[in-house]
Design an enzyme around this catalytic site. Structure first.
Site, PDB file in Angstrom:
ATOM      1  CG  ASP A 125      75.391  29.124   9.506  1.00 23.01           C
ATOM      2  OD1 ASP A 125      75.457  30.170   8.849  1.00 23.01           O
ATOM      3  OD2 ASP A 125      74.335  28.484   9.690  1.00 23.01           O
ATOM      4  CG  MET A 126      82.275  29.878  13.978  1.00 22.98           C
ATOM      5  SD  MET A 126      83.430  28.786  13.111  1.00 22.98           S
ATOM      6  CE  MET A 126      84.386  29.971  12.154  1.00 22.98           C
ATOM      7  CD  GLN A 154      81.138  31.649  16.830  1.00 19.44           C
ATOM      8  OE1 GLN A 154      82.299  31.327  17.044  1.00 19.44           O
ATOM      9  NE2 GLN A 154      80.132  30.785  16.863  1.00 19.44           N
ATOM     10  NE  ARG A 175      75.516  35.083   8.817  1.00 21.96           N
ATOM     11  CZ  ARG A 175      75.176  33.802   8.630  1.00 21.96           C
ATOM     12  NH1 ARG A 175      75.478  32.879   9.529  1.00 21.96           N
ATOM     13  NH2 ARG A 175      74.560  33.432   7.533  1.00 21.96           N
ATOM     14  CE  LYS A 178      75.157  41.355  21.125  1.00 19.94           C
ATOM     15  NZ  LYS A 178      74.022  41.575  22.037  1.00 19.94           N
ATOM     16  N   GLY A 179      77.652  35.418  18.571  1.00 22.33           N
ATOM     17  CA  GLY A 179      77.963  34.018  18.890  1.00 22.33           C
ATOM     18  C   GLY A 179      76.897  33.471  19.814  1.00 22.33           C
ATOM     19  CB  THR A 217      73.461  42.549  15.667  1.00 23.25           C
ATOM     20  OG1 THR A 217      73.123  42.708  17.041  1.00 23.25           O
ATOM     21  CG2 THR A 217      73.415  43.888  14.959  1.00 23.25           C
ATOM     22  CG  HIS A 218      68.175  40.199  16.132  1.00 21.18           C
ATOM     23  ND1 HIS A 218      68.870  39.095  16.559  1.00 21.18           N
ATOM     24  CD2 HIS A 218      67.690  39.890  14.916  1.00 21.18           C
ATOM     25  CE1 HIS A 218      68.809  38.150  15.646  1.00 21.18           C
ATOM     26  NE2 HIS A 218      68.102  38.603  14.632  1.00 21.18           N
ATOM     27  NE  ARG A 279      71.899  27.261  17.962  1.00 19.68           N
ATOM     28  CZ  ARG A 279      71.942  26.167  17.198  1.00 19.68           C
ATOM     29  NH1 ARG A 279      72.109  24.989  17.750  1.00 19.68           N
ATOM     30  NH2 ARG A 279      71.830  26.256  15.894  1.00 19.68           N
ATOM     31  NE  ARG A 280      67.894  32.277  17.169  1.00 21.76           N
ATOM     32  CZ  ARG A 280      69.074  31.749  16.819  1.00 21.76           C
ATOM     33  NH1 ARG A 280      69.155  30.887  15.848  1.00 21.76           N
ATOM     34  NH2 ARG A 280      70.166  32.110  17.427  1.00 21.76           N
TER      35      ARG A 280
END
Ligand SMILES: Cc1cc2nc3c(=O)[nH]c(=O)nc-3n(C[C@H](O)[C@H](O)[C@H](O)COP(=O)(O)OP(=O)(O)OC[C@H]3O[C@@H](n4cnc5c(N)ncnc54)[C@H](O)[C@@H]3O)c2cc1C
Length: 305
Positions: A125-126, A154, A175, A178-179, A217-218, A279-280
């Site tokens: 992950d970044m 990102q 992957r 957006k970031g 992305t969503h 964050r979510r």
């Protein structure tokens, strides 16, 4: 995002952890590996693949970083034993990046070697921009010995197109998202439309150079743009996958699967659910309604202890 949700997002650190846990339980599989594997099995029935993430961010003790690497090895072995369609995602800050990059690289290599033995794959992950250079250095170093390793770019980062150009010439697996971190404007694009534009530009560059892409992305606008690009460039199904987070827009997930695209769901689990969950929640346009419901219902979720 409406005004009430905006106010809740600003005040999230003041919301009791138990309430956050209740609202966030849709985003996290549970506290144990078994909880996550049960979710992976359900997703498999739907036709979706998974990537497992052990929650936990920046650690300052070597023992905790080493324990996280141990848990990842156990995860990979269990996935193999049960033949589940899942790989794993790792965060370098939880594997000791800020303690000692060499120690972190050793932990990464241990996990990637275990995955290679089982024919599995590891995604790094970044995280925020203070870790980008070190993350890419570890990625390049370990990738030189193991090709079952991928990285994340990102789209909000101005450097992303240059980072794509500097990818290893063959076998890279990226992957694109957006970031999620709050970055200064000097290094990150800020406007929603600008980030979308950079996402689609980056995706096109990745696909043109034959890189395997996880399109994460969503955002329906991006999903639509990606599908159009995939068709225009005649990219075969086995050269890409869509990726979504557990608990976010399962309807779009079903739409993409029904369209014949491969799709992977990011399934986080573990006791350190709080930073990931907040964050979510910040991204959820209905956070105010959900927080109020959780306060009234008083049921379910994590963090009740
Ligand atoms: C598989 C995966 C892995 C990721 N890995 C990384 C990573 O390594 N590093 C990183 O910085 N970021 C990562 N991200 C996060 C990503 O950068 C974005 O912050 C996140 O995906 C939101 O961007 P979006 O493209 O979905 O667009 P958005 O415009 O944020 O969302 C599109 C729509 O989706 C819905 N939505 C989005 N989030 C929620 C939510 N929480 N609850 C309910 N609805 C929601 C909303 O309706 C919104 O309108 C990852 C995302 C995914 C899907």
């Amino acid at each position: 995002m409406g005004l009430a949700s905006w106010i809740i997002v600003q005040g999230l650190p003041l919301v009791p952890k138990a309430i956050v846990g209740r609202v966030a339980s849709r985003y996290v599989a549970g506290e144990k590996l078994e909880d996550a594997l049960a979710v992976v099995e359900k997703l498999a029935v739907e036709g979706a693949m998974a990537t497992l993430d052990l929650l936990g961010e920046e650690v300052s003790e070597r023992s905790r970083a080493a324990a996280a690497a141990d848990e990842y090895e156990r995860m990979i072995e269990t996935i193999a034993a049960r033949r589940l369609p899942s790989n794993v995602s790792i965060k370098l800050s939880s594997l000791g990046l800020k303690i000692d990059p060499i120690f972190c690289r050793e932990n990464v290599e241990r996990i990637v070697a275990t995955a290679a033995r089982h024919g599995n794959f590891v995604r790094i992950d970044m995280e925020d921009h203070t870790t980008t250079e070190a993350t890419l250095a570890i990625y390049r170093d370990v990738f030189a010995r193991y090709d079952n390793l991928g990285v994340v770019f990102q789209a909000y980062m101005r450097r992303t197109l240059a980072d794509i150009a500097a990818l290893p010439p063959a076998g890279a697996n990226v992957r694109l998202c957006k970031g999620i971190y709050i970055e200064p404007r000097t290094i990150a694009w800020k406007g929603q439309e600008t980030v979308r534009l950079n996402f689609l530009q980056a995706l096109e560059k990745l696909l043109e150079r034959g890189t395997y892409v996880g399109i994460a992305t969503h955002d329906e606008h991006l999903a639509c743009g990606a599908v159009a690009l995939l068709e225009r460039l005649a990219v075969p199904r086995e050269r890409y996958e869509f990726q979504m987070l557990l608990g976010v827009d399962p309807e779009l997930r079903r739409i993409l699967l029904a369209g014949g695209h491969r799709l992977r769901v990011y399934v986080p689990y573990g006791r350190d659910w709080y930073p990931y969950s907040t964050r979510r929640l910040r991204e959820n346009p209905e956070v105010a309604t959900n927080v109020l419901k959780a306060m009234i219902s008083g049921r379910g979720g994590f963090g009740r202890g």
